[in-house]
Design an enzyme around this catalytic site. Structure first.
Site, PDB file in Angstrom:
ATOM      1  N   GLY A   7       0.808  -1.218   0.000  1.00  7.84           N
ATOM      2  CA  GLY A   7       0.000   0.000   0.000  1.00  7.84           C
ATOM      3  C   GLY A   7       0.840   1.265   0.000  1.00  7.84           C
ATOM      4  O   GLY A   7       0.316   2.363  -0.017  1.00  7.84           O
ATOM      5  N   CYS A   8       2.165   1.123   0.029  1.00 12.17           N
ATOM      6  CA  CYS A   8       3.032   2.298  -0.056  1.00 12.17           C
ATOM      7  C   CYS A   8       3.598   2.380  -1.473  1.00 12.17           C
ATOM      8  O   CYS A   8       3.965   1.366  -2.044  1.00 12.17           O
ATOM      9  CB  CYS A   8       4.192   2.200   0.922  1.00 12.17           C
TER      10      CYS A   8
END
Lengths: 405, 140
Positions: free
Chosen positions: B50-51
């Site tokens: 998710g980064c």
């Protein structure tokens, strides 16, 4: 003819905005362009005075809306020099246009057939073909991209074989800015009896598009990357091809007659336009294309080329900056990386300095893998950008690099 | 210091800067103080999904307290994770899970990050709380 950029900028009120107390510098035109007042006003004029459903009720407003909608289609046809307005299908945009072809051509693709794309395709011109191939047990072949961002026609000739059923390729790369030799590609393909789909998303606002001169079988583009509204785009298709394809979606104007057991479909272009179309969008797109026509696409092209050259030379002077995509034929897109600095760090600081850039993989993960980079920063230009803005961008970039090294 | 006191000290420090460029410069400095993750943990297992930039996070448990180490390939991201670690590390798992993290809004960090980056920030916090919860269960 030189463009009067001050006049042009006054047509785009959003350009005088400030972000974080800094004048906005909008260099994310590859993602979407800003809209001139002419387009914004046309859309509100429609909703104020003309709104009605098209092709249906036989009443005054419906007739006006229908006439204007169909005139917009004719204008688009003229803009890309299509033979007939029947070859212009209104869609949601480039992505839907490509998905339409990938879905409707399904019946013509068999096991072990091959579809050729390139390593520089946007996900929108890759995944629909990949999924079609998975679905039909067909093969997706990939034309490689050289270090400078160009492709090789001789490699393409080698890739083409008796099983090749379609070639799908970007007119201009959204990451590299490369203008692909699509006319030559189409000629090679046609010599082998293969149709070609061109993803024109990054081309329509920047270079002259003449579908008859190109002789492409399909050409897809969006209005919003050419000063028009979001949510509308075009699939151009040769009539002979569009007649061969199955409908994409069902219902509404695309139907001719329906009984409980059988439906006959409307003729082109309506066969591919299920449901109520985006009438305001079509009118907004027409205004946007008129805007381009009034300035002249060739004037726009030479202005943007000058801007790109200026920007490329300016950032190349900064230590550690490496331009990604240096093909001879390129336009309006400047991708770069900075040695030992993550694109997101620079993107974050540039944003704070009022400069809208794109950072990341640009929906082209296979290309990033191919070039062995994690992502780039991308400045993409439009006709309202200026050398002064480039200067501010370059000094901001220098500041960001200094902070991060 | 409690988590709340540490968070307050972060808010106080950030309030010294008016200009966000100075805050970013400070974040970049903080990144250099990040307790670095052991190289052997810099693998897929420790990568936070998710980064947009890559972030590796490791948690250890000693004397009823959780400590974090991390690294990232982006400098500003390192600064952000360094802030989070400074506030949350060396705390009881239950305190980490229930921590009031409004300091992130107070310093204006979330509002200044692009949506993808802000999502990354949320992913980092979630992952730290997940580790804390897991270590708590494992050791109780």
């Amino acid at each position: 003819m030189a463009l009067n950029i001050d006049n042009i900028r006054s047509d785009f009120p959003i350009l005088s905005k400030e972000v974080y107390n800094k004048p906005l510098i909008y260099f994310d035109n590859g993602a979407t362009t800003q809209k001139p007042l002419q387009v914004i006003n046309r859309i509100s004029e429609y909703y104020l005075n003309e709104n009605s459903n098209v092709h249906r009720g036989a009443h005054y407003l419906s007739q006006i809306a229908t006439d204007h909608f169909e005139n917009a289609r004719k204008y688009v046809a003229g803009f890309i020099n299509a033979k007939s307005h029947r070859e212009v299908i209104f869609t949601k945009g480039t992505t839907e246009s490509i998905n339409l072809v990938a879905s409707s051509i399904k019946g013509l693709i068999e096991k072990d057939d091959e579809i050729i794309i390139t390593a520089m395709e946007h996900h929108s011109n890759m995944v629909p073909w990949q999924q079609l191939c998975i679905n039909k047990n067909a093969k997706l072949r990939n034309l490689s991209v050289a270090g400078d961002g160009s492709i090789s026609l001789s490699e393409l000739k080698d890739l083409i074989g008796p099983s090749t059923k379609l070639i799908a390729i970007a007119h201009i790369s959204n990451v590299l800015g490369t203008i692909n030799p699509v006319k030559e590609i189409i000629e090679i393909a046609h010599n082998n009896g293969i149709p070609v789909l061109i993803d024109g998303a990054q081309a329509i606002a920047h270079v002259n598009v003449d579908v008859q001169d190109l002789d492409c079988d399909f050409y897809a583009f969006s209005a919003h990357k050419a000063y028009g509204p979001m949510g509308i785009g075009v699939l151009y298709g040769k009539e002979s091809w569009l007649n061969k394809l199955a409908p994409y979606q069902y219902g509404g104007e695309m139907i001719n007659t329906v009984s409980f057991n059988i439906t006959t479909f409307n003729e082109l272009p309506y066969k591919f336009e299920a449901g109520t179309p985006d009438v305001a969008g079509a009118l907004g797109m027409e205004s946007a294309l008129r805007y381009i026509d009034n300035l002249g696409i060739d004037n726009i092209r030479s202005y943007e080329d000058e801007l790109l050259e200026y920007a490329t030379n300016s950032i190349s002077k900064l230590v550690g900056v490496r331009v990604i995509g240096t093909a001879l034929e390129k336009t309006a897109v400047l991708s770069f990386v900075v040695d030992n600095i993550h694109p997101f760090d620079i993107g974050t600081l540039m944003n704070q300095l009022g400069i809208a850039l794109r950072s990341g993989n640009h929906c082209a993960q296979p290309l990033m893998e191919h070039l062995k980079i994690t992502g780039t920063l991308r400045a993409s230009f439009a006709l309202y950008n200026t050398k002064d803005e480039v200067d501010i961008f370059v000094s901001a970039l220098e500041k960001a690099i200094n902070m991060l090294s | 210091m409690t988590i709340k006191e540490r968070a307050q000290s972060v808010v106080d420090e950030f309030s010294m800067f008016d200009d966000w460029m100075d805050k970013y410069a400070y974040l970049i400095e903080l990144g250099k103080e990040l307790p670095l993750i052991d190289e052997k943990y810099k693998n897929e297992t420790h990568l936070i999904s998710g980064c947009q930039s890559r972030v590796w996070l490791h948690a250890s448990y000693e004397e009823e307290k959780v400590s974090f180490t991390a690294d990232s390939d982006a400098v500003i991201t390192k600064g952000i994770i360094s802030l989070l670690i400074r506030v949350l590390s060396d705390s009881k798992p239950s305190d980490i899970v229930t921590a009031d993290l409004s300091f992130i809004d107070e310093i204006g960090l979330k509002a200044h990050l692009s949506p993808t980056r802000a999502n990354g920030l949320v992913s980092m916090i979630k992952q730290m709380q997940l580790y804390a919860r897991a270590l708590h269960i494992k050791n109780s």
